[in-house]
Write a protein that holds these residues in place. Structure first.
Motif, PDB file in Angstrom:
ATOM      1  N   HIS A   1      40.449 -18.372  -3.175  1.00 17.65           N
ATOM      2  CA  HIS A   1      40.425 -16.917  -3.145  1.00 17.65           C
ATOM      3  C   HIS A   1      41.126 -16.336  -1.920  1.00 17.65           C
ATOM      4  O   HIS A   1      41.928 -15.400  -2.032  1.00 17.65           O
ATOM      5  CB  HIS A   1      38.986 -16.396  -3.223  1.00 17.65           C
ATOM      6  CG  HIS A   1      38.302 -16.736  -4.499  1.00 17.65           C
ATOM      7  ND1 HIS A   1      37.538 -17.882  -4.639  1.00 17.65           N
ATOM      8  CD2 HIS A   1      38.280 -16.101  -5.702  1.00 17.65           C
ATOM      9  CE1 HIS A   1      37.066 -17.938  -5.876  1.00 17.65           C
ATOM     10  NE2 HIS A   1      37.501 -16.881  -6.546  1.00 17.65           N
ATOM     11  N   ILE A   2      40.835 -16.868  -0.744  1.00 16.05           N
ATOM     12  CA  ILE A   2      41.468 -16.319   0.453  1.00 16.05           C
ATOM     13  C   ILE A   2      42.842 -16.926   0.696  1.00 16.05           C
ATOM     14  O   ILE A   2      43.576 -16.473   1.578  1.00 16.05           O
ATOM     15  CB  ILE A   2      40.581 -16.511   1.696  1.00 16.05           C
ATOM     16  CG1 ILE A   2      40.340 -17.995   1.975  1.00 16.05           C
ATOM     17  CG2 ILE A   2      39.265 -15.770   1.534  1.00 16.05           C
ATOM     18  CD1 ILE A   2      39.575 -18.258   3.275  1.00 16.05           C
ATOM     19  N   GLN A   3      43.207 -17.947  -0.081  1.00 21.50           N
ATOM     20  CA  GLN A   3      44.532 -18.571   0.002  1.00 21.50           C
ATOM     21  C   GLN A   3      44.839 -19.070   1.422  1.00 21.50           C
ATOM     22  O   GLN A   3      45.937 -18.878   1.948  1.00 21.50           O
ATOM     23  CB  GLN A   3      45.613 -17.589  -0.457  1.00 21.50           C
ATOM     24  CG  GLN A   3      45.570 -17.283  -1.953  1.00 21.50           C
ATOM     25  CD  GLN A   3      46.077 -18.428  -2.818  1.00 21.50           C
ATOM     26  OE1 GLN A   3      47.255 -18.785  -2.779  1.00 21.50           O
ATOM     27  NE2 GLN A   3      45.163 -19.036  -3.574  1.00 21.50           N
TER      28      GLN A   3
ATOM     29  N   LYS B   1      49.845 -12.904  10.305  1.00 19.46           N
ATOM     30  CA  LYS B   1      49.298 -12.796   8.960  1.00 19.46           C
ATOM     31  C   LYS B   1      49.332 -14.150   8.276  1.00 19.46           C
ATOM     32  O   LYS B   1      50.381 -14.786   8.166  1.00 19.46           O
ATOM     33  CB  LYS B   1      50.085 -11.771   8.136  1.00 19.46           C
ATOM     34  CG  LYS B   1      49.444 -11.454   6.789  1.00 19.46           C
ATOM     35  CD  LYS B   1      50.178 -10.308   6.088  1.00 19.46           C
ATOM     36  CE  LYS B   1      49.474  -9.901   4.803  1.00 19.46           C
ATOM     37  NZ  LYS B   1      50.150  -8.768   4.126  1.00 19.46           N
ATOM     38  N   ILE B   2      48.164 -14.604   7.808  1.00 24.51           N
ATOM     39  CA  ILE B   2      48.052 -15.916   7.176  1.00 24.51           C
ATOM     40  C   ILE B   2      48.181 -15.808   5.666  1.00 24.51           C
ATOM     41  O   ILE B   2      48.881 -16.594   5.029  1.00 24.51           O
ATOM     42  CB  ILE B   2      46.712 -16.585   7.538  1.00 24.51           C
ATOM     43  CG1 ILE B   2      46.559 -16.691   9.054  1.00 24.51           C
ATOM     44  CG2 ILE B   2      46.591 -17.955   6.885  1.00 24.51           C
ATOM     45  CD1 ILE B   2      47.614 -17.545   9.726  1.00 24.51           C
ATOM     46  N   ALA B   3      47.494 -14.828   5.085  1.00 25.96           N
ATOM     47  CA  ALA B   3      47.516 -14.727   3.625  1.00 25.96           C
ATOM     48  C   ALA B   3      47.033 -13.349   3.187  1.00 25.96           C
ATOM     49  O   ALA B   3      46.358 -12.646   3.929  1.00 25.96           O
ATOM     50  CB  ALA B   3      46.645 -15.810   2.997  1.00 25.96           C
ATOM     51  N   GLU B   4      47.402 -12.995   1.955  1.00 29.02           N
ATOM     52  CA  GLU B   4      46.882 -11.797   1.302  1.00 29.02           C
ATOM     53  C   GLU B   4      46.789 -12.080  -0.182  1.00 29.02           C
ATOM     54  O   GLU B   4      47.794 -12.372  -0.835  1.00 29.02           O
ATOM     55  CB  GLU B   4      47.774 -10.582   1.556  1.00 29.02           C
ATOM     56  CG  GLU B   4      47.252  -9.323   0.886  1.00 29.02           C
ATOM     57  CD  GLU B   4      48.045  -8.084   1.252  1.00 29.02           C
ATOM     58  OE1 GLU B   4      47.788  -7.007   0.665  1.00 29.02           O
ATOM     59  OE2 GLU B   4      48.929  -8.172   2.130  1.00 29.02           O
TER      60      GLU B   4
ATOM     61  N   ILE C   1      42.687 -10.053   2.920  1.00 31.21           N
ATOM     62  CA  ILE C   1      43.777 -10.172   3.893  1.00 31.21           C
ATOM     63  C   ILE C   1      43.277 -10.955   5.104  1.00 31.21           C
ATOM     64  O   ILE C   1      42.208 -10.671   5.637  1.00 31.21           O
ATOM     65  CB  ILE C   1      44.264  -8.784   4.343  1.00 31.21           C
ATOM     66  CG1 ILE C   1      44.632  -7.929   3.120  1.00 31.21           C
ATOM     67  CG2 ILE C   1      45.440  -8.899   5.300  1.00 31.21           C
ATOM     68  CD1 ILE C   1      44.904  -6.474   3.454  1.00 31.21           C
ATOM     69  N   THR C   2      44.042 -11.933   5.543  1.00 32.36           N
ATOM     70  CA  THR C   2      43.633 -12.766   6.670  1.00 32.36           C
ATOM     71  C   THR C   2      44.702 -12.793   7.754  1.00 32.36           C
ATOM     72  O   THR C   2      45.885 -13.033   7.462  1.00 32.36           O
ATOM     73  CB  THR C   2      43.343 -14.209   6.219  1.00 32.36           C
ATOM     74  OG1 THR C   2      42.256 -14.206   5.291  1.00 32.36           O
ATOM     75  CG2 THR C   2      42.976 -15.089   7.407  1.00 32.36           C
ATOM     76  N   TYR C   3      44.288 -12.528   8.987  1.00 35.96           N
ATOM     77  CA  TYR C   3      45.129 -12.663  10.175  1.00 35.96           C
ATOM     78  C   TYR C   3      44.455 -13.628  11.139  1.00 35.96           C
ATOM     79  O   TYR C   3      43.238 -13.830  11.091  1.00 35.96           O
ATOM     80  CB  TYR C   3      45.308 -11.313  10.874  1.00 35.96           C
ATOM     81  CG  TYR C   3      46.383 -10.427  10.291  1.00 35.96           C
ATOM     82  CD1 TYR C   3      47.648 -10.338  10.891  1.00 35.96           C
ATOM     83  CD2 TYR C   3      46.134  -9.665   9.159  1.00 35.96           C
ATOM     84  CE1 TYR C   3      48.631  -9.505  10.360  1.00 35.96           C
ATOM     85  CE2 TYR C   3      47.105  -8.838   8.622  1.00 35.96           C
ATOM     86  CZ  TYR C   3      48.362  -8.762   9.226  1.00 35.96           C
ATOM     87  OH  TYR C   3      49.334  -7.944   8.709  1.00 35.96           O
TER      88      TYR C   3
ATOM     89  N   VAL D   1      34.012 -14.911   0.206  1.00 36.43           N
ATOM     90  CA  VAL D   1      34.844 -15.022   1.406  1.00 36.43           C
ATOM     91  C   VAL D   1      34.122 -15.813   2.492  1.00 36.43           C
ATOM     92  O   VAL D   1      34.717 -16.695   3.135  1.00 36.43           O
ATOM     93  CB  VAL D   1      35.235 -13.631   1.926  1.00 36.43           C
ATOM     94  CG1 VAL D   1      35.987 -13.739   3.251  1.00 36.43           C
ATOM     95  CG2 VAL D   1      36.091 -12.907   0.894  1.00 36.43           C
ATOM     96  N   TYR D   2      32.849 -15.537   2.699  1.00 34.93           N
ATOM     97  CA  TYR D   2      32.104 -16.241   3.740  1.00 34.93           C
ATOM     98  C   TYR D   2      32.099 -17.745   3.486  1.00 34.93           C
ATOM     99  O   TYR D   2      32.299 -18.551   4.403  1.00 34.93           O
ATOM    100  CB  TYR D   2      30.661 -15.731   3.796  1.00 34.93           C
ATOM    101  CG  TYR D   2      30.511 -14.296   4.219  1.00 34.93           C
ATOM    102  CD1 TYR D   2      31.571 -13.598   4.796  1.00 34.93           C
ATOM    103  CD2 TYR D   2      29.310 -13.618   4.029  1.00 34.93           C
ATOM    104  CE1 TYR D   2      31.422 -12.264   5.186  1.00 34.93           C
ATOM    105  CE2 TYR D   2      29.160 -12.295   4.419  1.00 34.93           C
ATOM    106  CZ  TYR D   2      30.217 -11.625   4.991  1.00 34.93           C
ATOM    107  OH  TYR D   2      30.072 -10.314   5.368  1.00 34.93           O
ATOM    108  N   GLU D   3      31.846 -18.131   2.249  1.00 33.09           N
ATOM    109  CA  GLU D   3      31.804 -19.558   1.933  1.00 33.09           C
ATOM    110  C   GLU D   3      33.159 -20.222   2.194  1.00 33.09           C
ATOM    111  O   GLU D   3      33.218 -21.330   2.751  1.00 33.09           O
ATOM    112  CB  GLU D   3      31.386 -19.768   0.482  1.00 33.09           C
ATOM    113  CG  GLU D   3      29.921 -19.459   0.227  1.00 33.09           C
ATOM    114  CD  GLU D   3      29.466 -19.958  -1.135  1.00 33.09           C
ATOM    115  OE1 GLU D   3      30.121 -20.870  -1.688  1.00 33.09           O
ATOM    116  OE2 GLU D   3      28.456 -19.447  -1.644  1.00 33.09           O
ATOM    117  N   GLU D   4      34.227 -19.553   1.802  1.00 28.91           N
ATOM    118  CA  GLU D   4      35.544 -20.165   1.978  1.00 28.91           C
ATOM    119  C   GLU D   4      35.940 -20.209   3.451  1.00 28.91           C
ATOM    120  O   GLU D   4      36.585 -21.164   3.898  1.00 28.91           O
ATOM    121  CB  GLU D   4      36.579 -19.418   1.142  1.00 28.91           C
ATOM    122  CG  GLU D   4      36.320 -19.573  -0.357  1.00 28.91           C
ATOM    123  CD  GLU D   4      37.487 -19.126  -1.218  1.00 28.91           C
ATOM    124  OE1 GLU D   4      38.463 -18.561  -0.668  1.00 28.91           O
ATOM    125  OE2 GLU D   4      37.430 -19.355  -2.440  1.00 28.91           O
ATOM    126  N   LEU D   5      35.554 -19.193   4.221  1.00 23.07           N
ATOM    127  CA  LEU D   5      35.813 -19.234   5.665  1.00 23.07           C
ATOM    128  C   LEU D   5      35.053 -20.377   6.324  1.00 23.07           C
ATOM    129  O   LEU D   5      35.596 -21.119   7.158  1.00 23.07           O
ATOM    130  CB  LEU D   5      35.417 -17.902   6.309  1.00 23.07           C
ATOM    131  CG  LEU D   5      36.281 -16.686   5.984  1.00 23.07           C
ATOM    132  CD1 LEU D   5      35.653 -15.418   6.551  1.00 23.07           C
ATOM    133  CD2 LEU D   5      37.699 -16.867   6.545  1.00 23.07           C
TER     134      LEU D   5
END
Length: 244
Positions: free
Chosen positions: A23-25, A56-59, A64-66, A90-94
Motif C-alpha cells: 500500500h505505501i509502496q 520523496k520515497i513514494a506516493e 505519500i512518504t518522505y 499504514v501503521y502496520e506497513e511502516l
C-alpha cells in the motif's frame, strides 16, 4: 466475529516484515525508526518544510512518504488518509519496515470553551470507541497505561502494612461548561499491603477516608466519617466511589 478476533494473535509474524509493502509502496531502508503520520495528505508538504533534506520515497493511493532528518535524527513522514482502518494499514506497513515510534499529527474537535481553534493539544489518553483497536488489544486494555505501569511499580516496593491511596478530589464532566462539580461520584483506591481485596462499595462521605487514616495511624477518631478498616471489610485495595 468476536470469537474469531479473540483467536487471532496479531503479534505473530506475518511473513511480510522487512519486505516491499504493497500500500505505501516502500521497501527496506525507506522508513526511519521515527515516523510522523498525518491523516491529511495536504499536511505532508507543511511537515517536510521543517525537516532537513526531505526526499520523496513514494506516493500511492493518497499515501505519500518522505524521508529526511530532524536535528540529525532520521525521520519519515507518511500520510494515512482518513479513519482508523486506513491508518491501521499504514501503521502496520511502516512497522514492517522498521518504524518504532509513530507520531500522529492531525486535527480534532474540542468541546471545552477554553480550547480555541489553532491551539496545540498533546493527548495522553483516548476513548477507544472505534472499530480498529479491538483487533490489536482487548477491549479492557487501558487507554492510559502509563498510570497503571507506574502504580504497579509503586506497589512492588511497598512493605507489609504500607498504604497506597489514590482518589479524586471532585468530578468534573468534560462535556459540561464551567469548572463546577458536575459528577457526584469519584474513584478511590486504598491499597494496604497484606490485606485481601474486596469491594468497599459506595461510601457516604470523604470523611470515611480520613476516619480510616485515623484508624491506620492509631490516633483518636475524627468527628465525622466511618472507617472502612473497622467495618468488617477486609479489603483496602478495591475500587470504590465517594459521594461528593
Amino acid at each position: 466475529m468476536e470469537n474469531w478476533m479473540q483467536q487471532v494473535n496479531y503479534a505473530l509474524v506475518t511473513g511480510v516484515e522487512g519486505k516491499f509493502q504493497y500500500h505505501i509502496q516502500c521497501g527496506p531502508g525507506d522508513i526511519a525508526p521515527i515516523a510522523i503520520v498525518p491523516g491529511d495528505q495536504g499536511r505532508v508538504a507543511k511537515i517536510i518544510e521543517h525537516i532537513d533534506g526531505p526526499v520523496k520515497i513514494a506516493e500511492n493511493r493518497g499515501l505519500i512518504t518522505y524521508k529526511g532528518t530532524f536535528d540529525g535524527i532520521p525521520v519519515s513522514v507518511t500520510s494515512t488518509g482518513m479513519g482508523g482502518p486506513a491508518a491501521g494499514i499504514v501503521y502496520e506497513e511502516l512497522i514492517n519496515l522498521g518504524a518504532k515510534v509513530l507520531l500522529r499529527i492531525g486535527s480534532m474537535a474540542a468541546i471545552q470553551p477554553d480550547i480555541a481553534r489553532g491551539d496545540i493539544s498533546i493527548p495522553v489518553a483516548c476513548v477507544r470507541d472505534d472499530g480498529l483497536t479491538p483487533y490489536y488489544v482487548p477491549e479492557n486494555y487501558p487507554a492510559v497505561d502509563l498510570i497503571d505501569e507506574a502504580i504497579g511499580k509503586v506497589m512492588e516496593n511497598l512493605e507489609e502494612g504500607d498504604v497506597l491511596i489514590i482518589n479524586g478530589d471532585h468530578g468534573c464532566d468534560p462535556v459540561h461548561s464551567g469548572t463546577d462539580h458536575t459528577r457526584e461520584y469519584v474513584p478511590l483506591i486504598w491499597y494496604e499491603k497484606g490485606r485481601q481485596s474486596e469491594n468497599l462499595g459506595i461510601r457516604e462521605s470523604f470523611a470515611d477516608m480520613s476516619q480510616s487514616l485515623s484508624s491506620y495511624f492509631n490516633i483518636p477518631p475524627m468527628k465525622n466519617g466511618k472507617s472502612f478498616r473497622e467495618d468488617g471489610v477486609r479489603d483496602l485495595s478495591a475500587f470504590c466511589r465517594f459521594i461528593n
